[in-house]
Design an enzyme around this catalytic site. Structure first.
Site, short mmCIF file in Angstrom:
data_model
loop_
_atom_site.label_atom_id
_atom_site.label_comp_id
_atom_site.label_asym_id
_atom_site.label_seq_id
_atom_site.Cartn_x
_atom_site.Cartn_y
_atom_site.Cartn_z
N GLU A 39 26.61 24.14 47.81
CA GLU A 39 25.91 24.97 48.78
C GLU A 39 24.97 25.95 48.08
O GLU A 39 23.83 26.11 48.47
CB GLU A 39 26.91 25.73 49.64
CG GLU A 39 26.29 26.56 50.75
CD GLU A 39 25.53 25.72 51.77
OE1 GLU A 39 24.55 26.24 52.33
OE2 GLU A 39 25.91 24.55 51.99
N VAL A 45 23.73 35.40 32.38
CA VAL A 45 24.08 35.62 30.98
C VAL A 45 24.84 36.94 30.95
O VAL A 45 24.35 37.96 31.46
CB VAL A 45 22.83 35.69 30.08
CG1 VAL A 45 23.23 36.08 28.67
CG2 VAL A 45 22.10 34.35 30.08
N LYS A 54 34.29 42.73 25.74
CA LYS A 54 35.24 41.61 25.68
C LYS A 54 35.69 41.36 24.25
O LYS A 54 36.88 41.11 24.01
CB LYS A 54 34.60 40.34 26.26
CG LYS A 54 35.56 39.15 26.23
CD LYS A 54 35.02 37.94 26.95
CE LYS A 54 36.05 36.82 26.93
NZ LYS A 54 35.60 35.63 27.67
N ARG A 56 35.94 43.52 21.87
CA ARG A 56 36.90 44.58 21.52
C ARG A 56 38.26 44.30 22.15
O ARG A 56 39.31 44.44 21.49
CB ARG A 56 36.37 45.95 21.98
CG ARG A 56 35.17 46.46 21.20
CD ARG A 56 34.92 47.93 21.50
NE ARG A 56 34.51 48.15 22.88
CZ ARG A 56 33.25 48.11 23.32
NH1 ARG A 56 32.26 47.85 22.48
NH2 ARG A 56 32.97 48.34 24.58
N GLU A 144 30.14 28.32 30.40
CA GLU A 144 31.27 28.27 31.33
C GLU A 144 30.76 27.87 32.71
O GLU A 144 29.77 28.41 33.20
CB GLU A 144 31.98 29.62 31.43
CG GLU A 144 33.19 29.57 32.35
CD GLU A 144 33.82 30.92 32.60
OE1 GLU A 144 35.03 31.06 32.40
OE2 GLU A 144 33.08 31.85 33.02
N ALA A 156 37.66 35.33 46.30
CA ALA A 156 37.54 35.93 44.96
C ALA A 156 36.64 37.16 44.98
O ALA A 156 36.93 38.18 44.33
CB ALA A 156 37.01 34.90 43.98
N HIS A 160 38.05 40.98 44.29
CA HIS A 160 37.45 41.82 43.25
C HIS A 160 37.00 43.16 43.82
O HIS A 160 37.25 44.22 43.22
CB HIS A 160 36.27 41.09 42.62
CG HIS A 160 35.61 41.86 41.52
ND1 HIS A 160 36.11 41.90 40.23
CD2 HIS A 160 34.49 42.62 41.50
CE1 HIS A 160 35.34 42.66 39.48
NE2 HIS A 160 34.35 43.11 40.22
#
Length: 206
Positions: A39, A45, A54, A56, A144, A156, A160
């Site tokens: 859809e 990025v 991330k 760390r 990913e 989701a 969040h």
């Protein structure tokens, strides 16, 4: 200086290339009178600040090599599909593609996370005509890919928003309600898939 070093522009080019490949697949399906694969598509990025955080958190060096090799989600694409069967179609095309190799899969649709989260995650090794962090050209870059239905994506996003952007006064009750909602939406996904199959079977019998 950005944690991505000289590769920041390259990552944006890779994102554009992958999005184009996926859009072409969608167009080919429609041209062949098949249902659309997805859809909508969302790509990004990861910001240099988020990637540094991330590294760390994971205990990695705050380096370009760690950002592009140990972390494998600098480039991310989410495909939001109408039906579970569309996710299966996308998976089949990705696994047969000559421009990428699947190096990792996580099926959170069959095996949902304890909080109810459902999605299918892939890490792709994408070959591109750019030099990579190891000095190879054409280079290898990780991308990913997340595959979700509209119901999974809506849940989701709301989860969040509720849990990470606001103070939650009653976290245990909120978690139980979110899990219940996720299960109900999963049941709706299965029901909608059944309805689609019945419609398609009726069209074949004409």
């Amino acid at each position: 200086m950005s944690i991505y070093g000289p590769y920041e522009e390259t990552l944006n080019n890779i994102l554009a290339d992958v999005e184009q490949q996926l859009a072409e697949w969608n167009d080919h399906q429609l041209a062949a009178n098949q249902p659309k694969l997805y859809e909508h598509l969302i790509g990004r990025v990861k910001t240099p600040a988020s990637m540094a955080e991330k590294c760390r958190r994971k205990g990695y060096p705050e380096s370009t090599a760690a950002a592009l090799r140990q972390c494998r989600d600098a480039v991310g694409v989410r495909l939001v599909c109408n039906f579970i069967s569309d996710i299966t179609r996308c998976l089949s095309l990705i696994e047969q593609a000559d421009w990428c190799t699947v190096v990792k899969k996580k099926d959170y649709i069959t095996n949902a996370k304890p909080n109810g989260y459902r999605s299918y995650h892939l890490i792709l090794d994408v070959v591109e005509p750019y030099e990579d962090v190891d000095g190879q050209r054409p280079g290898h870059f990780f991308v990913e890919v997340q595959l979700r239905t509209i119901a999974m994506d809506s849940w989701a996003s709301l989860e969040h928003e509720i849990k990470y952007k606001h103070h939650v006064a009653n976290p245990e009750r909120i978690s139980k309600e979110l899990k219940r909602c996720a299960d109900q939406l999963a049941s709706c996904d299965i029901q909608m898939q059944t309805i689609r199959q019945l419609v398609q079977e009726g069209e074949r019998d004409k």
